[in-house]
Write an enzyme that holds these catalytic residues in place. Structure first.
Site, PDB file in Angstrom:
ATOM      1  N   TYR A  29       6.738  -6.720   1.391  1.00 33.51           N
ATOM      2  CA  TYR A  29       6.191  -6.018   2.569  1.00 33.51           C
ATOM      3  C   TYR A  29       6.891  -6.512   3.834  1.00 33.51           C
ATOM      4  O   TYR A  29       6.344  -7.326   4.583  1.00 33.51           O
ATOM      5  CB  TYR A  29       4.682  -6.277   2.689  1.00 33.51           C
ATOM      6  CG  TYR A  29       3.866  -5.920   1.464  1.00 33.51           C
ATOM      7  CD1 TYR A  29       3.937  -4.658   0.879  1.00 33.51           C
ATOM      8  CD2 TYR A  29       2.987  -6.845   0.910  1.00 33.51           C
ATOM      9  CE1 TYR A  29       3.180  -4.339  -0.229  1.00 33.51           C
ATOM     10  CE2 TYR A  29       2.217  -6.525  -0.200  1.00 33.51           C
ATOM     11  CZ  TYR A  29       2.326  -5.273  -0.768  1.00 33.51           C
ATOM     12  OH  TYR A  29       1.570  -4.967  -1.861  1.00 33.51           O
ATOM     13  N   ASN A  34      -0.800  -2.710   9.680  1.00 25.33           N
ATOM     14  CA  ASN A  34      -1.893  -2.562  10.629  1.00 25.33           C
ATOM     15  C   ASN A  34      -3.030  -3.581  10.444  1.00 25.33           C
ATOM     16  O   ASN A  34      -3.219  -4.479  11.269  1.00 25.33           O
ATOM     17  CB  ASN A  34      -2.385  -1.106  10.498  1.00 25.33           C
ATOM     18  CG  ASN A  34      -3.464  -0.728  11.455  1.00 25.33           C
ATOM     19  OD1 ASN A  34      -4.299  -1.549  11.813  1.00 25.33           O
ATOM     20  ND2 ASN A  34      -3.478   0.521  11.876  1.00 25.33           N
ATOM     21  N   TRP A  35      -3.792  -3.449   9.340  1.00 22.87           N
ATOM     22  CA  TRP A  35      -4.958  -4.347   9.264  1.00 22.87           C
ATOM     23  C   TRP A  35      -4.540  -5.767   8.929  1.00 22.87           C
ATOM     24  O   TRP A  35      -5.256  -6.707   9.267  1.00 22.87           O
ATOM     25  CB  TRP A  35      -6.068  -3.790   8.384  1.00 22.87           C
ATOM     26  CG  TRP A  35      -5.899  -3.716   6.888  1.00 22.87           C
ATOM     27  CD1 TRP A  35      -4.757  -3.557   6.180  1.00 22.87           C
ATOM     28  CD2 TRP A  35      -6.965  -3.776   5.924  1.00 22.87           C
ATOM     29  NE1 TRP A  35      -5.041  -3.486   4.836  1.00 22.87           N
ATOM     30  CE2 TRP A  35      -6.394  -3.623   4.643  1.00 22.87           C
ATOM     31  CE3 TRP A  35      -8.349  -3.918   6.003  1.00 22.87           C
ATOM     32  CZ2 TRP A  35      -7.146  -3.615   3.471  1.00 22.87           C
ATOM     33  CZ3 TRP A  35      -9.096  -3.903   4.839  1.00 22.87           C
ATOM     34  CH2 TRP A  35      -8.507  -3.762   3.594  1.00 22.87           C
ATOM     35  N   TYR A  81      12.398  -2.165   1.027  1.00 23.93           N
ATOM     36  CA  TYR A  81      11.115  -1.451   0.979  1.00 23.93           C
ATOM     37  C   TYR A  81      11.285   0.044   0.773  1.00 23.93           C
ATOM     38  O   TYR A  81      12.137   0.690   1.374  1.00 23.93           O
ATOM     39  CB  TYR A  81      10.333  -1.687   2.287  1.00 23.93           C
ATOM     40  CG  TYR A  81       8.942  -1.111   2.210  1.00 23.93           C
ATOM     41  CD1 TYR A  81       7.926  -1.803   1.559  1.00 23.93           C
ATOM     42  CD2 TYR A  81       8.655   0.144   2.748  1.00 23.93           C
ATOM     43  CE1 TYR A  81       6.656  -1.259   1.448  1.00 23.93           C
ATOM     44  CE2 TYR A  81       7.385   0.701   2.637  1.00 23.93           C
ATOM     45  CZ  TYR A  81       6.395  -0.015   1.986  1.00 23.93           C
ATOM     46  OH  TYR A  81       5.139   0.529   1.877  1.00 23.93           O
ATOM     47  N   GLN A 102      -4.773   2.960   8.705  1.00 26.85           N
ATOM     48  CA  GLN A 102      -5.329   1.941   7.798  1.00 26.85           C
ATOM     49  C   GLN A 102      -6.728   1.581   8.296  1.00 26.85           C
ATOM     50  O   GLN A 102      -7.141   2.026   9.376  1.00 26.85           O
ATOM     51  CB  GLN A 102      -4.408   0.710   7.765  1.00 26.85           C
ATOM     52  CG  GLN A 102      -3.638   0.588   6.450  1.00 26.85           C
ATOM     53  CD  GLN A 102      -3.025  -0.769   6.213  1.00 26.85           C
ATOM     54  OE1 GLN A 102      -2.736  -1.495   7.141  1.00 26.85           O
ATOM     55  NE2 GLN A 102      -2.798  -1.107   4.952  1.00 26.85           N
ATOM     56  N   GLY A 160      -6.190   1.044   2.519  1.00 28.51           N
ATOM     57  CA  GLY A 160      -5.854  -0.365   2.349  1.00 28.51           C
ATOM     58  C   GLY A 160      -6.143  -0.849   0.939  1.00 28.51           C
ATOM     59  O   GLY A 160      -5.625  -1.875   0.520  1.00 28.51           O
ATOM     60  N   ASP A 162      -5.122   0.328  -1.939  1.00 25.07           N
ATOM     61  CA  ASP A 162      -4.167   1.359  -2.354  1.00 25.07           C
ATOM     62  C   ASP A 162      -4.338   1.896  -3.768  1.00 25.07           C
ATOM     63  O   ASP A 162      -4.221   3.079  -3.999  1.00 25.07           O
ATOM     64  CB  ASP A 162      -2.741   0.830  -2.208  1.00 25.07           C
ATOM     65  CG  ASP A 162      -2.419   0.392  -0.793  1.00 25.07           C
ATOM     66  OD1 ASP A 162      -3.350   0.062  -0.034  1.00 25.07           O
ATOM     67  OD2 ASP A 162      -1.235   0.396  -0.437  1.00 25.07           O
ATOM     68  N   TYR A 349      -3.255  -4.431  -9.406  1.00 23.88           N
ATOM     69  CA  TYR A 349      -3.430  -4.067  -8.006  1.00 23.88           C
ATOM     70  C   TYR A 349      -4.728  -3.271  -7.724  1.00 23.88           C
ATOM     71  O   TYR A 349      -4.857  -2.123  -8.161  1.00 23.88           O
ATOM     72  CB  TYR A 349      -2.200  -3.190  -7.736  1.00 23.88           C
ATOM     73  CG  TYR A 349      -1.732  -3.031  -6.338  1.00 23.88           C
ATOM     74  CD1 TYR A 349      -1.603  -4.100  -5.479  1.00 23.88           C
ATOM     75  CD2 TYR A 349      -1.385  -1.762  -5.887  1.00 23.88           C
ATOM     76  CE1 TYR A 349      -1.131  -3.903  -4.205  1.00 23.88           C
ATOM     77  CE2 TYR A 349      -0.904  -1.556  -4.617  1.00 23.88           C
ATOM     78  CZ  TYR A 349      -0.788  -2.647  -3.781  1.00 23.88           C
ATOM     79  OH  TYR A 349      -0.330  -2.440  -2.524  1.00 23.88           O
ATOM     80  N   GLU A 393      -1.328 -13.029  -2.439  1.00 24.45           N
ATOM     81  CA  GLU A 393      -1.916 -11.791  -1.887  1.00 24.45           C
ATOM     82  C   GLU A 393      -3.341 -11.609  -2.402  1.00 24.45           C
ATOM     83  O   GLU A 393      -4.248 -11.211  -1.674  1.00 24.45           O
ATOM     84  CB  GLU A 393      -1.045 -10.591  -2.311  1.00 24.45           C
ATOM     85  CG  GLU A 393      -1.598  -9.242  -1.891  1.00 24.45           C
ATOM     86  CD  GLU A 393      -0.638  -8.095  -2.209  1.00 24.45           C
ATOM     87  OE1 GLU A 393       0.447  -8.343  -2.787  1.00 24.45           O
ATOM     88  OE2 GLU A 393      -0.966  -6.957  -1.861  1.00 24.45           O
TER      89      GLU A 393
END
Ligand code: GLC
Length: 438
Positions: A29, A34-35, A81, A102, A160, A162, A349, A393
């Site tokens: 990333y 944003n968040w 990316y 987001q 967010g 995803d 994920y 993460e």
């Protein structure tokens, strides 16, 4: 005294700094998200408050003419990316960005920073207030479909969360656009493909992007006629909470001109909340707007009703029952998906792993509603996960092992701001730690 983990967290934030803004993690990333930036600011504020405010100011640099703050700001075109700026092709901001937003946690994080330091914080918040107000206006205006009682979302990436199983309903009713063209995913080069979305899901994500691009990112068209339209308890509860926090900021800043508008949003959201109540599951769930069908699992967005301060006594009690049931199923809480629901996968994920920032929001809400023990336990769980596995993460709720991105900024930030033993002065929850050690 600074612990080794405190020092490591600081160095992760420093290493991920790209000149006033912070990337979530290198390679996987490589832009400003944003968040992520809003949570990162909480951690930065424990080290350098000016830098924390700069993170937020640089996020607002990506705001579009109609008020949206996009999910990603592309300040360059990074070959690591995909899909980058050449795929999104947006023009509504002075920077290349995505064409979606987001979860709007920004107002709430600004208020948290202001509470920490009113003298300096109010001056900074005043500079950001209109941008945040315009963003909330955008959400209420552009993401409320005609005839729908709540704000919705047009793309799983906007939520967010995803790859949550929540989005299976909306994705299953979509056709893949045959003209999305050949493309090469990068995410599976940087992370274990078994933990990432499937190819079919990816094709559908790109189909929505193509629709937006083909319609010049006209947001009302994307909402009302786009291929995907779901109501998300995550965005609904986060926006309701952010509206409440924006209202408090308006009062603190004497921006009484904005008060009636914000109050109307809050009343409308409270009245619309039942739309997300899945009575079969006895939980707040995502819902496909066109078919009316509910998703079939308790996610980590479901308990954000406490964070938003909404839901009847019965709804809140049943939500707590789910939280406690799930707490008995995993070694660490709270997983992104119910282990007893279809599609649970402890490392995939958003289908099971624990996300630090979601736990922070859940715990904040629980603590405020008097569920201090559950809240403190979530905080301690995050501490133990980081001690055990490092700054990942997200984490496997069954084993505690780290998943997907490493040296992750929001994990480092939330360690400093909330989960570390030294974070007491800045913690969002105030439970006792004693009694929860494993
Ligand atoms: C993933 C997450 C999203 C996050 C981004 C950057 O796409 O699902 O919530 O903002 O990574 O960390």
């Amino acid at each position: 005294m600074q612990s080794q983990l405190d020092a490591q967290a600081v160095s992760i934030l420093n290493n991920n700094d790209r000149g006033g803004f912070t990337i979530p993690t290198a390679r996987l990333y490589p832009y400003q998200w944003n968040w992520d930036s809003a949570f990162i600011a909480l951690g930065l504020a424990t080290i350098d408050r000016q830098r924390a405010w700069r993170e937020l100011t640089m996020l607002i640099d990506g705001q579009t003419a109609d008020g949206m703050i996009p999910s990603i700001l592309f300040r360059n075109d990074n070959p690591d990316y995909f899909p980058g700026p050449s795929v999104w092709q947006t023009t509504a901001s002075s920077l290349p960005t995505t064409g979606i937003s987001q979860p709007p946690v920004l107002a709430s994080m600004i208020l948290t920073l202001v509470r920490r330091d009113q003298a300096e914080g109010l001056g900074q918040a005043r500079l950001l207030f209109d941008a945040v107000l315009n963003w909330h206006r955008w959400y209420h205006r552009c993401r409320t479909p005609v005839g729908c009682p709540v704000v919705c979302t047009v793309h799983p990436w906007e939520t967010g969360r995803d790859n949550s199983p929540d989005w299976a309903l909306g994705l299953s009713s979509m056709q893949i656009d045959p003209d999305i063209g050949p493309y090469q995913r990068k995410d599976i080069e940087h992370a274990d493909p078994s933990q990432r979305p499937s190819q079919e899901e990816y094709d559908k994500y790109l189909t929505i992007v193509k629709f937006g691009r083909d319609h010049n990112w006209d947001q009302a068209t994307l909402t009302n006629q786009g291929p995907f339209l779901m109501a998300d308890p995550g965005i609904h509860f986060i926006l309701l909470r952010a509206d409440r926090d924006l209202l408090e900021l308006a009062t603190l800043l004497h921006r009484f001109d904005a008060v009636p508008e914000i109050e109307t949003w809050i009343e409308t959201a409270i009245a619309g909340t039942d739309y997300l109540w899945n009575d079969r599951l006895k939980a707040f769930c995502a819902r496909d707007v066109r078919s009316g069908q509910f998703a079939n699992g308790f996610s980590n967005a479901s308990p954000l009703c406490f964070y938003a301060g909404v839901g009847s006594e019965g709804q809140q009690r049943q939500t707590l029952d789910h939280l406690k049931r799930i707490r008995g199923l995993t070694k660490f809480g709270h997983p992104s998906w119910d282990p007893q629901a279809p599609r649970f996968d402890s490392q995939r994920y958003w289908c099971g792993p624990i996300w630090p920032q979601m736990n922070y929001l859940i715990a904040t809400g629980l603590n405020e509603q008097g569920e201090t023990e559950l809240a403190a336990r979530l905080r301690l769980d995050l501490r133990q996960l980081i001690e055990l596995s490092g700054f990942y993460e997200c984490f496997d709720p069954l084993t505690g092992s780290g998943c997907i991105g490493r040296d992750f900024s929001w994990t480092a930030a939330l360690w400093l701001a909330w989960a570390s033993p030294a974070a007491g002065a800045f913690e969002a929850v105030s439970g006792e730690d004693e009694g929860f050690a494993s």
